[in-house]
Scaffold this motif. Sequence first.
Motif, PDB file in Angstrom:
ATOM      1  N   TRP A 289       0.829  -1.198   0.000  1.00 34.74           N
ATOM      2  CA  TRP A 289       0.000   0.000   0.000  1.00 34.74           C
ATOM      3  C   TRP A 289       0.868   1.254   0.000  1.00 34.74           C
ATOM      4  CZ3 TRP A 289      -4.130  -2.144  -1.317  1.00 34.74           C
ATOM      5  CH2 TRP A 289      -4.809  -3.121  -0.597  1.00 34.74           C
ATOM      6  N   GLU A 293      -3.215   4.821   0.629  1.00 32.24           N
ATOM      7  CA  GLU A 293      -4.017   3.596   0.546  1.00 32.24           C
ATOM      8  C   GLU A 293      -4.106   2.909   1.902  1.00 32.24           C
ATOM      9  OE1 GLU A 293      -3.238   2.191  -4.081  1.00 32.24           O
ATOM     10  OE2 GLU A 293      -1.760   1.722  -2.522  1.00 32.24           O
ATOM     11  N   VAL A 297      -7.535   1.756   3.825  1.00 31.79           N
ATOM     12  CA  VAL A 297      -7.830   0.384   4.260  1.00 31.79           C
ATOM     13  C   VAL A 297      -8.055   0.346   5.765  1.00 31.79           C
ATOM     14  CG1 VAL A 297      -7.012  -1.997   4.319  1.00 31.79           C
ATOM     15  CG2 VAL A 297      -6.553  -0.580   2.311  1.00 31.79           C
ATOM     16  N   VAL A 322      -3.558  -9.427  -0.390  1.00 32.34           N
ATOM     17  CA  VAL A 322      -4.031  -8.971  -1.705  1.00 32.34           C
ATOM     18  C   VAL A 322      -2.928  -9.067  -2.750  1.00 32.34           C
ATOM     19  CG1 VAL A 322      -4.788  -6.931  -2.991  1.00 32.34           C
ATOM     20  CG2 VAL A 322      -5.837  -7.483  -0.785  1.00 32.34           C
ATOM     21  N   ASP A 337      -7.158  -9.407  -8.088  1.00 33.48           N
ATOM     22  CA  ASP A 337      -7.260  -8.720  -6.794  1.00 33.48           C
ATOM     23  C   ASP A 337      -6.383  -7.473  -6.659  1.00 33.48           C
ATOM     24  OD1 ASP A 337      -9.191 -10.441  -5.951  1.00 33.48           O
ATOM     25  OD2 ASP A 337      -7.900 -11.632  -4.647  1.00 33.48           O
ATOM     26  N   TRP A 341      -8.328  -3.948  -6.045  1.00 36.19           N
ATOM     27  CA  TRP A 341      -8.194  -3.163  -4.817  1.00 36.19           C
ATOM     28  C   TRP A 341      -7.646  -1.765  -5.129  1.00 36.19           C
ATOM     29  CZ3 TRP A 341      -8.811  -3.942   0.578  1.00 36.19           C
ATOM     30  CH2 TRP A 341      -9.464  -5.132   0.921  1.00 36.19           C
ATOM     31  N   LEU A 345     -10.033   1.324  -4.193  1.00 34.24           N
ATOM     32  CA  LEU A 345      -9.632   2.360  -3.247  1.00 34.24           C
ATOM     33  C   LEU A 345      -9.617   3.734  -3.907  1.00 34.24           C
ATOM     34  CD1 LEU A 345      -6.732   0.486  -1.385  1.00 34.24           C
ATOM     35  CD2 LEU A 345      -9.010   1.022  -0.470  1.00 34.24           C
ATOM     36  N   TRP A 392     -16.707  -5.496  -5.237  1.00 31.62           N
ATOM     37  CA  TRP A 392     -15.414  -5.255  -4.568  1.00 31.62           C
ATOM     38  C   TRP A 392     -15.598  -5.101  -3.072  1.00 31.62           C
ATOM     39  CZ3 TRP A 392     -13.752  -0.526  -2.207  1.00 31.62           C
ATOM     40  CH2 TRP A 392     -12.421  -0.562  -1.758  1.00 31.62           C
ATOM     41  N   VAL A 396     -13.894  -6.954  -0.017  1.00 27.92           N
ATOM     42  CA  VAL A 396     -13.211  -6.215   1.052  1.00 27.92           C
ATOM     43  C   VAL A 396     -13.639  -6.751   2.414  1.00 27.92           C
ATOM     44  CG1 VAL A 396     -13.073  -3.974   2.213  1.00 27.92           C
ATOM     45  CG2 VAL A 396     -12.800  -4.115  -0.275  1.00 27.92           C
ATOM     46  N   GLU A 399     -12.178 -10.270   2.981  1.00 30.01           N
ATOM     47  CA  GLU A 399     -10.729 -10.321   3.182  1.00 30.01           C
ATOM     48  C   GLU A 399     -10.320  -9.751   4.538  1.00 30.01           C
ATOM     49  OE1 GLU A 399      -7.463 -11.848   2.686  1.00 30.01           O
ATOM     50  OE2 GLU A 399      -8.582 -11.856   0.794  1.00 30.01           O
TER      51      GLU A 399
END
Length: 450
Positions: A289, A293, A297, A322, A337, A341, A345, A392, A396, A399
């Motif tokens: 990330w 990001e 998250v 991810v 993935d 993601w 995001l 998505w 999220v 996960e």
Amino acid sequence: MTQPTLVFLHALGASGGEWDLVRRHLSDHPSLSLDLSGFGERADRGYADVAAMADALADTIRAHRLTACVLVGHSMGGKIVSLVAARAGAGEEGLAGILGVVLVAASPPAPEPMEDDRRAQMIAWVADGSIARADAETFVDANCAAPLPDPLREQAIGDVLRSSREAWLGWLERGSREDWSSRVGTVAIPALILAGAEDGDLGEVAQRALNLPHYPHGKVATIDGAAHLIPYEQPEALADAIAGHIAAVAGATLPAGFVRLLGSDRVSRRTRAAMLARTRPVSREASGWSAAELQLVAALVAQILPDCGADHDLARRVGVAVQGPGDGWRFADLPPDPVAWQRGLATLDRITGGFAGQPDDAQRDWLQRIDAAEAGIADDPDHLSPAQMALWFADVRAEIVRQWMATPAAMAAIGYDGFAVGGDGPRRQGYTRTAADDIERWQQAAETSA
């Protein structure tokens, strides 16, 4: 939760008593200060080699049933600490409670740097038997940045004088020269690596070159006004540094009963190592990330698992998952993935005008709209459409919960013990009783012990 116990190992020619002043400054913390074979009260035991000293430390941890501890090793003791920390990280039985490591002017797993002339001089001190007082004084004074107060100097000299000749020679001729670096490898346990600002062979440069590479979650700091005998020279500064490290690692403490079960013969070494790895820090770089990001998250974690709050460590674990091989499936209408993601995001941040900065209620409202496929950016290859955002967001949620459930802390919180169904022996223990609410004795012990 159990307050971490400090386990202290001393240097060559010292004893557990070298930590007296440090322990006094850390009186709020339970601690053990050990005499290694050939030194202190165990001087009559003679030399124990490096492997035997590591075994003795591991056996002490098991004997005291330490379910939360920090290992502190000075000089010679530092090498022993690193060996046992590596064994704990590899999943050895009974060592699951090691939360952190403090290395104080520590000898590394590799051969210890020492000038040949000085090594020869120290070996010659015992050529005719015990060390003479003048040589003991030379040893103590040479390892201090400034003269010690008389009582401390006499204590340090006294320890050198009663050291076993066999142990003294064993370390200088063999133990300090052994190369355990490949066996130790990389240790995920967080480490604080301290050096005396005026130390020579084992100063900051040596610590960065020889000890830090073994600890990806390690940091190096120096203690001013000290050379090599830091526990005598700067006990208060050393205690403050140790206390800071305890505070940094205490968040990984698990309930005592859970740790005992995790460290028992009902759990395989491989399973134990994998679970313990989930208690170690994850860097932002490893997560994949960006800083922005990661904030996003973490904000999603706080909405999906309110009791966790904006858990950045969990957010980093999600990133590792991810970016990794994945869980074997994805929605057909979403890209792979990592791409999904990234776009999800980016879409979330754009449509909300900065999701992480929104009030809690506003964040919740936006996620409800996304779940209902009412929010997204259509016809844009860099973002996700409303329908894609709904898919998505389902991924999220799954996960984040999956990564939380995979942590030992979550397993302990819900009383899960399904990992303890077979150790490394020929018989896989499993469950004997399988009816609802029919709890076996080993399960009760894990729940009630503290």
